[in-house]
Design a protein around this motif. Structure first.
Motif, short mmCIF file in Angstrom:
data_model
loop_
_atom_site.label_atom_id
_atom_site.label_comp_id
_atom_site.label_asym_id
_atom_site.label_seq_id
_atom_site.Cartn_x
_atom_site.Cartn_y
_atom_site.Cartn_z
N ALA A 1 33.71 52.39 35.63
CA ALA A 1 34.94 51.02 36.02
C ALA A 1 35.36 50.77 37.11
O ALA A 1 35.35 49.90 37.71
CB ALA A 1 36.04 50.77 34.69
N ASP A 2 35.60 52.38 37.77
CA ASP A 2 36.38 52.07 39.22
C ASP A 2 35.32 52.03 40.51
O ASP A 2 35.63 51.34 41.37
CB ASP A 2 36.57 53.66 39.43
CG ASP A 2 38.17 53.82 38.73
OD1 ASP A 2 39.09 52.68 38.61
OD2 ASP A 2 38.87 54.53 38.87
N LEU A 3 34.57 52.38 40.50
CA LEU A 3 33.23 51.96 41.20
C LEU A 3 32.66 51.05 40.69
O LEU A 3 32.11 50.29 41.67
CB LEU A 3 31.84 53.00 40.33
CG LEU A 3 32.19 54.95 40.47
CD1 LEU A 3 30.77 55.54 40.46
CD2 LEU A 3 32.09 54.85 42.10
N LEU A 4 32.57 50.61 39.55
CA LEU A 4 32.06 48.89 39.81
C LEU A 4 33.37 48.15 40.35
O LEU A 4 32.50 47.05 40.96
CB LEU A 4 31.93 48.88 37.98
CG LEU A 4 30.09 49.15 37.13
CD1 LEU A 4 30.66 48.49 35.66
CD2 LEU A 4 29.32 48.18 38.06
N GLU A 5 34.17 48.50 39.98
CA GLU A 5 35.40 47.31 40.61
C GLU A 5 35.42 47.71 41.91
O GLU A 5 35.50 46.86 42.67
CB GLU A 5 36.55 47.94 40.56
CG GLU A 5 37.46 46.87 40.82
CD GLU A 5 38.99 47.43 39.88
OE1 GLU A 5 40.37 47.47 41.39
OE2 GLU A 5 39.39 48.72 39.31
N GLN A 6 35.51 49.16 42.68
CA GLN A 6 34.65 49.59 44.30
C GLN A 6 33.40 48.22 44.93
O GLN A 6 33.42 47.56 45.70
CB GLN A 6 34.85 50.63 44.19
CG GLN A 6 34.64 50.63 45.99
CD GLN A 6 35.99 49.83 46.73
OE1 GLN A 6 36.98 50.42 46.19
NE2 GLN A 6 35.67 49.78 48.41
N THR A 7 32.67 48.85 43.88
CA THR A 7 31.15 47.77 44.26
C THR A 7 30.88 46.78 44.28
O THR A 7 31.01 45.41 45.14
CB THR A 7 30.47 47.94 43.69
OG1 THR A 7 29.81 49.33 43.45
CG2 THR A 7 28.92 47.62 44.06
N ASN A 8 31.99 45.27 43.50
CA ASN A 8 32.36 44.74 43.63
C ASN A 8 33.41 43.95 44.70
O ASN A 8 32.76 43.23 45.68
CB ASN A 8 32.95 43.62 41.86
CG ASN A 8 32.08 44.02 41.20
OD1 ASN A 8 30.77 43.79 41.11
ND2 ASN A 8 32.66 43.98 39.49
N ARG A 9 34.30 44.64 45.03
CA ARG A 9 35.11 44.50 46.35
C ARG A 9 34.33 44.26 47.65
O ARG A 9 34.21 43.74 48.41
CB ARG A 9 36.21 45.37 46.47
CG ARG A 9 38.03 44.94 45.36
CD ARG A 9 38.32 45.63 45.34
NE ARG A 9 39.47 46.72 44.99
CZ ARG A 9 40.03 46.76 44.18
NH1 ARG A 9 39.80 47.95 44.92
NH2 ARG A 9 40.37 47.40 43.06
N ASP A 10 33.24 45.68 47.81
CA ASP A 10 32.63 45.42 48.61
C ASP A 10 31.42 44.34 48.45
O ASP A 10 31.35 43.69 50.21
CB ASP A 10 31.92 47.08 49.20
CG ASP A 10 32.29 48.12 49.02
OD1 ASP A 10 33.83 47.84 49.24
OD2 ASP A 10 32.33 49.09 48.62
#
Length: 126
Positions: free
Chosen positions: A8-17
């Motif tokens: 979930a953290d990786l997906l959130e960071q990817t979405n922010r990027d």
């Protein structure tokens, strides 16, 4: 045992990027569209954009400085009939009679000295 970031953290960071990248792309596209709109406006109305009209640099137009082919093209473009067998002087009279504005002289008709003067004028040196 150390665990890395969750999915979930990786997906959130990817979405922010991705959102940041998209915002930069959209800003660049917006700026490009703004420049393009300004350029198109200056082409459509050079005087409003502060530019000197290109045809004004070439001087007053004259039908007699045009080729017969270009005069016939003007007749065709303005819906004038019965011009195909006319000579240059007659074509010029027909175009004048129909209120067609003579185009500026073709660049090929200018001398080298006149062309140099035009370039200097365009560059703001003359």
């Amino acid at each position: 045992m150390s665990t890395g970031p969750s999915i979930a953290d990786l997906l959130e960071q990817t979405n922010r990027d991705l959102a940041g990248t998209d915002a930069r792309v959209y800003r660049r596209v917006g700026a490009h569209l703004q420049r393009t709109g300004t350029a198109l406006q200056s082409l459509q109305d050079p005087e409003a954009a502060g530019a000197q009209p290109r045809n004004a640099l070439l001087g007053k137009g004259s039908f007699l400085k045009q080729s017969v082919a270009s005069l016939k093209r003007l007749c065709r473009d303005h819906g004038i009939k019965g011009y195909s067998k006319l000579q240059k002087a007659s074509l010029a009279k027909v175009l004048e009679h129909h209120g067609v504005t003579p185009p500026p002289p073709p660049l090929e008709s200018f001398t080298k000295k006149e062309l140099v003067a035009l370039v200097k004028q365009l560059l703001g040196e003359g």
